[in-house]
Structure formats: C-alpha cells, structure tokens
Design a protein around this motif. Structure first.
Motif, mmCIF file in Angstrom:
data_model
loop_
_atom_site.group_PDB
_atom_site.id
_atom_site.type_symbol
_atom_site.label_atom_id
_atom_site.label_comp_id
_atom_site.label_asym_id
_atom_site.label_seq_id
_atom_site.Cartn_x
_atom_site.Cartn_y
_atom_site.Cartn_z
ATOM 1 N N SER A 95 0.836 -1.203 0.000
ATOM 2 C CA SER A 95 0.000 0.000 0.000
ATOM 3 C C SER A 95 0.870 1.251 0.000
ATOM 4 O O SER A 95 1.827 1.361 0.767
ATOM 5 C CB SER A 95 -0.896 0.009 1.242
ATOM 6 O OG SER A 95 -1.498 1.278 1.404
ATOM 7 N N ASN A 101 -3.601 2.476 7.709
ATOM 8 C CA ASN A 101 -2.662 1.547 8.347
ATOM 9 C C ASN A 101 -2.919 0.098 7.935
ATOM 10 O O ASN A 101 -3.952 -0.233 7.357
ATOM 11 C CB ASN A 101 -2.664 1.712 9.875
ATOM 12 C CG ASN A 101 -4.013 1.382 10.494
ATOM 13 O OD1 ASN A 101 -4.667 0.410 10.134
ATOM 14 N ND2 ASN A 101 -4.427 2.188 11.456
ATOM 15 N N MET A 102 -1.959 -0.746 8.254
ATOM 16 C CA MET A 102 -2.025 -2.144 7.818
ATOM 17 C C MET A 102 -3.135 -2.913 8.524
ATOM 18 O O MET A 102 -3.737 -3.810 7.932
ATOM 19 C CB MET A 102 -0.667 -2.822 8.029
ATOM 20 C CG MET A 102 0.406 -2.301 7.076
ATOM 21 S SD MET A 102 1.969 -3.211 7.142
ATOM 22 C CE MET A 102 2.686 -2.564 8.660
ATOM 23 N N LEU A 105 -6.277 -2.282 6.601
ATOM 24 C CA LEU A 105 -6.289 -3.060 5.362
ATOM 25 C C LEU A 105 -6.612 -4.530 5.657
ATOM 26 O O LEU A 105 -7.396 -5.163 4.939
ATOM 27 C CB LEU A 105 -4.936 -2.954 4.657
ATOM 28 C CG LEU A 105 -4.629 -1.619 3.974
ATOM 29 C CD1 LEU A 105 -3.192 -1.593 3.475
ATOM 30 C CD2 LEU A 105 -5.591 -1.365 2.813
ATOM 31 N N ILE A 115 1.344 -7.863 4.177
ATOM 32 C CA ILE A 115 1.110 -6.478 3.764
ATOM 33 C C ILE A 115 2.350 -5.637 4.038
ATOM 34 O O ILE A 115 2.941 -5.697 5.112
ATOM 35 C CB ILE A 115 -0.087 -5.854 4.515
ATOM 36 C CG1 ILE A 115 -1.374 -6.633 4.231
ATOM 37 C CG2 ILE A 115 -0.269 -4.394 4.124
ATOM 38 C CD1 ILE A 115 -2.582 -6.126 4.999
ATOM 39 N N ARG A 117 3.577 -1.554 3.808
ATOM 40 C CA ARG A 117 3.080 -0.191 3.657
ATOM 41 C C ARG A 117 4.254 0.722 3.341
ATOM 42 O O ARG A 117 5.251 0.744 4.069
ATOM 43 C CB ARG A 117 2.377 0.257 4.932
ATOM 44 C CG ARG A 117 1.721 1.629 4.817
ATOM 45 C CD ARG A 117 0.991 1.985 6.097
ATOM 46 N NE ARG A 117 0.645 3.406 6.102
ATOM 47 C CZ ARG A 117 0.351 4.095 7.194
ATOM 48 N NH1 ARG A 117 0.342 3.503 8.379
ATOM 49 N NH2 ARG A 117 0.064 5.376 7.111
ATOM 50 N N ASN A 136 3.963 -6.051 7.896
ATOM 51 C CA ASN A 136 3.293 -6.784 8.971
ATOM 52 C C ASN A 136 4.007 -8.120 9.176
ATOM 53 O O ASN A 136 4.964 -8.454 8.470
ATOM 54 C CB ASN A 136 1.791 -6.942 8.698
ATOM 55 C CG ASN A 136 1.469 -7.941 7.594
ATOM 56 O OD1 ASN A 136 2.348 -8.562 6.998
ATOM 57 N ND2 ASN A 136 0.190 -8.098 7.308
ATOM 58 N N GLU A 162 5.715 0.951 11.671
ATOM 59 C CA GLU A 162 4.531 1.550 11.052
ATOM 60 C C GLU A 162 4.069 2.826 11.749
ATOM 61 O O GLU A 162 3.617 3.765 11.087
ATOM 62 C CB GLU A 162 3.367 0.568 10.979
ATOM 63 C CG GLU A 162 2.211 1.158 10.187
ATOM 64 C CD GLU A 162 0.999 0.258 10.101
ATOM 65 O OE1 GLU A 162 0.156 0.499 9.216
ATOM 66 O OE2 GLU A 162 0.873 -0.674 10.901
ATOM 67 N N THR A 169 5.074 10.579 6.323
ATOM 68 C CA THR A 169 4.132 11.250 5.417
ATOM 69 C C THR A 169 4.214 12.763 5.577
ATOM 70 O O THR A 169 4.279 13.504 4.594
ATOM 71 C CB THR A 169 2.691 10.783 5.707
ATOM 72 O OG1 THR A 169 2.607 9.373 5.543
ATOM 73 C CG2 THR A 169 1.703 11.457 4.763
#
Length: 278
Positions: A95, A101-102, A105, A115, A117, A136, A162, A169
C-alpha cells in the motif's frame, strides 16, 4: 513474485512502473495496471512502458503475486470490497496510501495476508524519492527484499516501524510541496528585485542542488553550515533576520506537524468506518 498488479494509475503508479521497467526486476509482460475506468490513461501507460491493462479484477487479482494499492485513500474501502474475495493468502499487498494503516487493510480484506506499507513521494518520478517502508508479521524475508528492491528503483528506501509512517508522510511524503512553496517565494522575490524569471529559476535550482549536496556530504549540521555563510552585518544575516521576524522556521515545524496529524486523521476515518460496519 513475478506477476505484479497495480490498482490505480496516477503519477505514483507511473513512477513505480517506470522504475521497475527500467531496472528490469520484473518483465513488462508480467505487469498489469487498472483503474476505475479511464481507458485513455491506461492505454497511455501501456504504450509508454509495454505493460498490460485490464478491468477484469478477478483475473488480475487471482494471477498476481504482488498487488500495489495506489488509488486515493478515500476510495480504498470501496476498491478492496470489489476484489478481496479473489485474493490468495500468499499474495503480497503493498500500500502507498497515506494514512491507511495495515491493520485497517487487514480488516477490510478479512483474512491474514502479507502487507507492506510504503510512503514514497512524488520525486519518485525522477528517481529521487525518499521512501519509508514497514511490514506486517506475515511478510516473508524474500518478500521484504523484493519490496526494498522495487522502491530502490525510484530512490532512497528506509525501514521504519509503522507508527512512524504518519511522520514520514508529514515530512518527506508531503515534503516536495514544501520545497516547491519555498521556490515559489524565491522566484517572486527574484522578480521583485529585477531578475528575469528564467535566470532566477536557473539560479534557484542550482542553489537548492548545491545546498542539498552540502548537507548530504558535509560532516557539519545544517545549523553549522548556515552559520558558516552568515557573516555578522552581511547580506545573509540581513535576509535571515526577516525570516526570523516572520517566524518562518516555526511555520515549517508546524506545517510538518499538521501534515502528520492529518495523516493520522485520515487513518482514523478508515478505522472508524470499519468499526461502524461491524
């Protein structure tokens, strides 16, 4: 991990496609991209990079070893609902969605799958992204290496936990826009003192490149570098006094903090929607 599907066909998707194709870590014939229905855009990507496009989500997802989610964050819930039933538990999901967040998802998908990210920035289009990546617990070591190799094709890559991705960001994910904003101001300042736009732009770009190189290669901190070029009573000091007068440094600090907070808000919206849908 040879078959790659990319869901979303914006500038970030194109940057990744360009890097992957140039590096040849995946054959072009093993890359498929899709979006909500913009055939013109998909045709453009196909012609530029020799990849495939399709709107057959069942086929795309079932055949993919790796899927990159690159739609708008607000569209992720609707998008995942369309193809989650076709996912294999071994499919690697990557992603690049800010604020999602994972765990969210995982809840959207409804099953445990690997997953990753990633938070790249738009400088990926010129191979100069600064990308933070987290995984993850279901991501295998070889899958982690594959993700690193993929994002290295568009710039620098670093592993982070994470919970740090919202900060990534706010800092580097949105960072290019802050620099463009600064350059806008420098251009306006140059015009106000009589320089032509073309001349000013050339000088500003080279100044930024030079300053970035100094920071990257010097053992001195930015503070030390700034002090080295700030002579008492000189022109640099005079200009910096104006920046201090307008509290520009703190404005940038708050800018980064607010962008980080917004990333957290965006993630919370998704999380709250999932709780309400139970």
């Amino acid at each position: 991990m040879n078959k790659l599907a990319i869901i979303g066909a914006g500038s970030m998707s194109e940057a990744l496609i360009s890097g992957i194709v140039s590096s040849k870590i995946i054959e072009t014939t093993d890359i498929t991209v899709t979006n909500r229905g913009n055939v013109e855009r998909l045709t453009e990507l196909q012609e530029l990079y020799g990849i495939y496009y399709s709107f057959d989500l069942e086929k795309i997802v079932q055949e993919a070893d790796t899927i990159i989610l690159a739609m708008k964050p607000k569209d992720v819930k609707e998008a995942v609902a369309q193809w989650k039933d076709y996912l294999s538990e071994k499919t690697l999901l990557i992603s690049v969605l800010a604020g999602v967040n994972m765990d969210s998802l995982q809840r959207l998908i409804g099953t445990n799958i690997p997953i990753a990210r990633a938070m790249p920035n738009t400088s990926a289009t010129v191979g100069k992204s600064a990308t933070g990546i987290s995984f993850n617990s279901f991501v295998l070591e070889e899958q982690q290496q594959f993700v690193f190799d993929m994002f290295k094709t568009v710039g620098l890559v670093t592993f982070v936990e994470e919970e740090q991705l919202d900060a990534i960001t706010g800092l580097s994910g949105s960072g290019p826009a802050y620099i463009y904003y600064l350059v806008e101001a420098m251009e306006k300042g140059a015009l106000s003192i009589g320089l032509e736009r073309e001349v000013a732009n050339e000088l500003i770009v080279q100044t930024l490149l030079g300053a970035a190189e100094m920071i990257a290669t010097s053992s001195k901190t930015p503070l030390e570098l700034r002090k080295n070029v700030t002579s008492p009573g000189g022109t640099t000091e005079a200009g910096l006094k104006i920046l201090e007068q307008f509290d520009v440094q703190n404005a940038f600090i708050e800018c980064i903090q607010e962008a980080t907070t917004q990333s957290k808000r965006m993630g919370k919206v998704i999380t709250d929607e999932l709780k309400l849908s139970k």
